[in-house]
Scaffold this active site. Structure first.
Site, PDB file in Angstrom:
ATOM      1  N   GLU A  99       0.825  -1.201   0.000  1.00 43.55           N
ATOM      2  CA  GLU A  99       0.000   0.000   0.000  1.00 43.55           C
ATOM      3  C   GLU A  99       0.859   1.252   0.000  1.00 43.55           C
ATOM      4  O   GLU A  99       1.870   1.330   0.693  1.00 43.55           O
ATOM      5  CB  GLU A  99      -0.896   0.014   1.252  1.00 43.55           C
ATOM      6  CG  GLU A  99      -1.631  -1.296   1.420  1.00 43.55           C
ATOM      7  CD  GLU A  99      -2.680  -1.268   2.508  1.00 43.55           C
ATOM      8  OE1 GLU A  99      -3.147  -0.171   2.872  1.00 43.55           O
ATOM      9  OE2 GLU A  99      -3.043  -2.346   2.982  1.00 43.55           O
ATOM     10  N   CYS A 112       3.417   8.535   0.501  1.00 38.78           N
ATOM     11  CA  CYS A 112       3.807   7.748   1.670  1.00 38.78           C
ATOM     12  C   CYS A 112       4.071   6.312   1.210  1.00 38.78           C
ATOM     13  O   CYS A 112       3.187   5.649   0.673  1.00 38.78           O
ATOM     14  CB  CYS A 112       2.661   7.821   2.685  1.00 38.78           C
ATOM     15  SG  CYS A 112       2.992   6.900   4.187  1.00 38.78           S
ATOM     16  N   CYS A 119       4.703  -5.729   9.275  1.00 38.04           N
ATOM     17  CA  CYS A 119       5.750  -5.012  10.009  1.00 38.04           C
ATOM     18  C   CYS A 119       6.445  -5.958  10.972  1.00 38.04           C
ATOM     19  O   CYS A 119       5.839  -6.878  11.524  1.00 38.04           O
ATOM     20  CB  CYS A 119       5.141  -3.833  10.777  1.00 38.04           C
ATOM     21  SG  CYS A 119       6.390  -2.762  11.541  1.00 38.04           S
ATOM     22  N   CYS A 123       3.488  -2.623  17.491  1.00 36.07           N
ATOM     23  CA  CYS A 123       2.865  -1.497  18.192  1.00 36.07           C
ATOM     24  C   CYS A 123       1.344  -1.696  18.193  1.00 36.07           C
ATOM     25  O   CYS A 123       0.732  -1.867  17.134  1.00 36.07           O
ATOM     26  CB  CYS A 123       3.247  -0.181  17.529  1.00 36.07           C
ATOM     27  SG  CYS A 123       5.045  -0.018  17.320  1.00 36.07           S
ATOM     28  N   CYS A 126      -1.295   0.341  15.995  1.00 37.88           N
ATOM     29  CA  CYS A 126      -1.078   0.411  14.548  1.00 37.88           C
ATOM     30  C   CYS A 126      -1.631  -0.850  13.886  1.00 37.88           C
ATOM     31  O   CYS A 126      -1.288  -1.967  14.275  1.00 37.88           O
ATOM     32  CB  CYS A 126       0.424   0.538  14.270  1.00 37.88           C
ATOM     33  SG  CYS A 126       0.807   0.572  12.507  1.00 37.88           S
ATOM     34  N   GLY A 168       5.340  -0.981   7.604  1.00 41.96           N
ATOM     35  CA  GLY A 168       6.665  -1.529   7.879  1.00 41.96           C
ATOM     36  C   GLY A 168       7.585  -0.605   8.638  1.00 41.96           C
ATOM     37  O   GLY A 168       7.318   0.591   8.802  1.00 41.96           O
ATOM     38  N   GLU A 169       8.678  -1.192   9.113  1.00 38.00           N
ATOM     39  CA  GLU A 169       9.709  -0.440   9.830  1.00 38.00           C
ATOM     40  C   GLU A 169      10.916  -0.320   8.887  1.00 38.00           C
ATOM     41  O   GLU A 169      11.630  -1.313   8.667  1.00 38.00           O
ATOM     42  CB  GLU A 169      10.070  -1.179  11.130  1.00 38.00           C
ATOM     43  CG  GLU A 169      11.317  -0.683  11.822  1.00 38.00           C
ATOM     44  CD  GLU A 169      11.352   0.839  12.027  1.00 38.00           C
ATOM     45  OE1 GLU A 169      10.366   1.420  12.497  1.00 38.00           O
ATOM     46  OE2 GLU A 169      12.398   1.442  11.689  1.00 38.00           O
ATOM     47  N   SER A 201      10.708   7.499   8.669  1.00 30.33           N
ATOM     48  CA  SER A 201      10.227   7.447  10.046  1.00 30.33           C
ATOM     49  C   SER A 201      10.534   6.081  10.646  1.00 30.33           C
ATOM     50  O   SER A 201      10.269   5.046  10.042  1.00 30.33           O
ATOM     51  CB  SER A 201       8.717   7.697  10.066  1.00 30.33           C
ATOM     52  OG  SER A 201       8.216   7.537  11.369  1.00 30.33           O
ATOM     53  N   SER A 222       9.220   7.948  15.903  1.00 29.31           N
ATOM     54  CA  SER A 222       7.901   7.792  16.520  1.00 29.31           C
ATOM     55  C   SER A 222       8.102   7.540  18.006  1.00 29.31           C
ATOM     56  O   SER A 222       8.359   6.411  18.419  1.00 29.31           O
ATOM     57  CB  SER A 222       7.159   6.618  15.879  1.00 29.31           C
ATOM     58  OG  SER A 222       7.017   6.841  14.502  1.00 29.31           O
ATOM     59  N   LEU A 223       7.985   8.591  18.797  1.00 29.03           N
ATOM     60  CA  LEU A 223       8.277   8.472  20.230  1.00 29.03           C
ATOM     61  C   LEU A 223       7.057   7.896  20.967  1.00 29.03           C
ATOM     62  O   LEU A 223       7.143   6.885  21.639  1.00 29.03           O
ATOM     63  CB  LEU A 223       8.679   9.844  20.772  1.00 29.03           C
ATOM     64  CG  LEU A 223       9.509   9.819  22.032  1.00 29.03           C
ATOM     65  CD1 LEU A 223      10.812   9.063  21.822  1.00 29.03           C
ATOM     66  CD2 LEU A 223       9.790  11.236  22.502  1.00 29.03           C
ATOM     67  N   ASN A 224       5.951   8.599  20.855  1.00 25.06           N
ATOM     68  CA  ASN A 224       4.639   8.077  21.284  1.00 25.06           C
ATOM     69  C   ASN A 224       4.433   7.849  22.775  1.00 25.06           C
ATOM     70  O   ASN A 224       3.333   7.516  23.204  1.00 25.06           O
ATOM     71  CB  ASN A 224       4.286   6.768  20.557  1.00 25.06           C
ATOM     72  CG  ASN A 224       4.198   6.955  19.051  1.00 25.06           C
ATOM     73  OD1 ASN A 224       4.054   8.077  18.584  1.00 25.06           O
ATOM     74  ND2 ASN A 224       4.306   5.888  18.303  1.00 25.06           N
ATOM     75  N   ASN A 299      -5.809   7.538  14.749  1.00 23.31           N
ATOM     76  CA  ASN A 299      -6.771   7.179  13.711  1.00 23.31           C
ATOM     77  C   ASN A 299      -7.341   5.819  14.049  1.00 23.31           C
ATOM     78  O   ASN A 299      -6.599   4.840  14.135  1.00 23.31           O
ATOM     79  CB  ASN A 299      -6.080   7.114  12.346  1.00 23.31           C
ATOM     80  CG  ASN A 299      -5.641   8.498  11.895  1.00 23.31           C
ATOM     81  OD1 ASN A 299      -6.419   9.454  11.932  1.00 23.31           O
ATOM     82  ND2 ASN A 299      -4.384   8.622  11.497  1.00 23.31           N
ATOM     83  N   CYS A 342      -2.345   7.449   8.850  1.00 22.63           N
ATOM     84  CA  CYS A 342      -1.291   6.815   9.644  1.00 22.63           C
ATOM     85  C   CYS A 342      -1.855   5.655  10.448  1.00 22.63           C
ATOM     86  O   CYS A 342      -2.860   5.806  11.142  1.00 22.63           O
ATOM     87  CB  CYS A 342      -0.710   7.796  10.658  1.00 22.63           C
ATOM     88  SG  CYS A 342       0.062   9.193   9.926  1.00 22.63           S
TER      89      CYS A 342
HETATM   90  N1  SAH Z   1       7.495   1.939  11.571  1.00 20.47           N
HETATM   91  C1  SAH Z   1       7.751   3.321  11.308  1.00 20.47           C
HETATM   92  C2  SAH Z   1       7.036   3.786  10.090  1.00 20.47           C
HETATM   93  C3  SAH Z   1       5.527   3.795  10.201  1.00 20.47           C
HETATM   94  S1  SAH Z   1       5.104   5.447  10.264  1.00 20.47           S
HETATM   95  C4  SAH Z   1       7.420   4.152  12.534  1.00 20.47           C
HETATM   96  O1  SAH Z   1       6.876   3.607  13.477  1.00 20.47           O
HETATM   97  O2  SAH Z   1       7.771   5.329  12.571  1.00 20.47           O
HETATM   98  C5  SAH Z   1       3.591   5.438  10.932  1.00 20.47           C
HETATM   99  C6  SAH Z   1       3.397   6.583  11.899  1.00 20.47           C
HETATM  100  O3  SAH Z   1       2.042   6.564  12.243  1.00 20.47           O
HETATM  101  C7  SAH Z   1       4.187   6.386  13.174  1.00 20.47           C
HETATM  102  O4  SAH Z   1       4.555   7.623  13.721  1.00 20.47           O
HETATM  103  C8  SAH Z   1       3.169   5.724  14.083  1.00 20.47           C
HETATM  104  O5  SAH Z   1       3.469   5.958  15.434  1.00 20.47           O
HETATM  105  C9  SAH Z   1       1.905   6.389  13.640  1.00 20.47           C
HETATM  106  N2  SAH Z   1       0.698   5.572  13.823  1.00 20.47           N
HETATM  107  C10 SAH Z   1       0.610   4.238  13.807  1.00 20.47           C
HETATM  108  N3  SAH Z   1      -0.665   3.844  14.015  1.00 20.47           N
HETATM  109  C11 SAH Z   1      -1.395   4.975  14.142  1.00 20.47           C
HETATM  110  C12 SAH Z   1      -2.771   5.236  14.310  1.00 20.47           C
HETATM  111  N4  SAH Z   1      -3.672   4.252  14.385  1.00 20.47           N
HETATM  112  N5  SAH Z   1      -3.177   6.520  14.387  1.00 20.47           N
HETATM  113  C13 SAH Z   1      -2.287   7.528  14.251  1.00 20.47           C
HETATM  114  N6  SAH Z   1      -0.974   7.342  14.057  1.00 20.47           N
HETATM  115  C14 SAH Z   1      -0.528   6.077  14.016  1.00 20.47           C
END
Ligand code: SAH
Length: 364
Positions: A99, A112, A119, A123, A126, A168-169, A201, A222-224, A299, A342
């Site tokens: 995708e 994107c 992946c 997480c 996601c 993916g990562e 990312s 992606s700190l989160n 999302n 995302c």
């Molecule tokens: N694996 C990499 C690349 C994926 S980027 C990474 O983690 O950075 C996807 C981005 O969307 C990341 O910042 C992730 O934290 C964020 N993300 C994942 N699931 C999400 C969701 N359901 N809603 C909003 N952001 C999300």
């Protein structure tokens, strides 16, 4: 009795990077400059057949056609969101789907890209993470996402930015990603997209950050979460490998070029990591770093355990970070109605069930 001679399989020219293409033309007994010539046809002109390569003689084209082909994906399903975002689903050789999401925004047109099917990581917020890893994409499968989109741009549209933020990562598939970036950025025969317009990312594979610096592209993390306990719950695999302090140390040590800054992404999950205390802790963790912060309100996807915070909570979180001196952006969620935002990539079966979809092109 006559037996048909077994034909050796055709070489897929799309799989060859510059050194491999040089090797290939040498094997034909051709001069080395032919390698760049062929690559230019594949990337700059997006030729799908060696028959089009008119700066080769007819005999050379025939020779090349007998040994090689250009195997671009040809089954692509495009879904258009009400906000103009387009999600492309391409079918790979082995039937897996990859995708990519094209996001128009004012004067930018961002693509994107995915780097894996599924992946490596897990997480919990996601959707892609829930599929597990099907496999790494190969370099040409990453670049083909760009070619596929370029073939389908509307009149007047030009791709301006790339983000490696799809499925993916990327740092778990670094060799293929670096090879793909080289083909995308090369100005002589490649796509000529400037490295400063490309952002990768990562969920935080801390020991591999420096390899991104070598590619000259931008880095987002992606700190989160702001504590290990929280991050262990949200992003268990990566935080167990590289806990928060190790990740932030690697970010501080990152050889950031002049006039560039890191991006920290922070998914906002209602009642989980969106409190004022979280915002203050985040400001403290990022203190002194040359960076900006992208807040991504969660999302939702079918079956997701988390909720998106309300608008007031999101704005308060942003205001607190701003007051601490950071540039903080709230990422608009584009393409949510086609599960193209995302964290919504993956599980095509559930995407097909979404009523708001407008399939505009199937199996072209
Ligand atoms: N694996 C990499 C690349 C994926 S980027 C990474 O983690 O950075 C996807 C981005 O969307 C990341 O910042 C992730 O934290 C964020 N993300 C994942 N699931 C999400 C969701 N359901 N809603 C909003 N952001 C999300």
């Amino acid at each position: 009795m006559l037996f048909a001679q077994a034909q050796p399989p055709l070489t897929d020219l799309l799989t060859l990077n510059l050194p491999a293409m040089r090797h290939f033309v040498r094997s034909l007994g051709w001069p080395e400059y032919r390698a760049r010539q062929i690559l230019r046809w594949i990337y700059r002109k997006r030729a799908r057949s060696v028959g089009l390569m008119t700066d080769l003689s007819r005999a050379e084209r025939e020779e090349l056609g007998a040994t090689a082909r250009i195997a671009r994906v040809d089954h692509v399903d495009v879904r258009r969101s009400a906000d103009g975002t387009r999600k492309l689903l391409a079918r790979l050789d082995d039937g897996l789907l990859v995708e990519s999401v094209l996001i128009p925004e004012r004067r930018w047109l961002t693509l994107c890209l995915s780097t894996q099917v599924g992946c490596t990581l897990d997480c919990g917020f996601c959707l892609t993470g829930r599929m597990g890893l099907k496999r790494n994409l190969r370099a040409h499968e990453i670049v083909d996402q760009v070619l596929t989109v370029q073939d389908r741009l509307e009149p007047g549209e030009t791709l301006t930015n790339l983000v490696l933020m799809g499925m993916g990562e990327p740092l778990a598939n670094l060799d293929a990603v670096s090879d793909a970036i080289t083909r995308v950025t090369n100005t002589e025969w490649g796509l000529g997209i400037p490295a400063r317009r490309i952002t990768l990312s990562t969920a935080g594979l801390a020991t591999r950050l420096n390899e991104i610096a070598a590619l000259g592209i931008n880095l987002a993390i992606s700190l989160n979460a702001t504590t290990n306990a929280q991050r262990d719950r949200l992003m268990p695999a990566v935080n167990r490998m590289h806990p928060l302090d190790e990740l932030l140390d690697a970010c501080r040590a990152y050889p950031l070029p002049a006039r560039r800054r890191l991006t920290f992404e922070y998914v906002l999950l209602a009642g989980v990591n969106d409190t004022e205390q979280d915002a203050r802790r985040l400001a403290k963790l990022l203190n002194g770093m040359r960076c900006k912060v992208n807040l991504i309100p969660f999302n939702e996807f079918p079956g997701s355990p988390y909720r998106r915070p309300d608008e007031a909570t999101i704005l308060t979180f942003q205001a607190l970070l701003k007051r601490a001196g950071f540039d903080v952006f709230i990422r608009k969620s584009k393409g949510r109605d086609v599960l193209g935002a995302c964290g919504q990539l993956g599980r095509v079966a559930s995407v097909r069930a979404t009523p708001a979809l407008t399939p505009i092109e199937i199996g072209c």
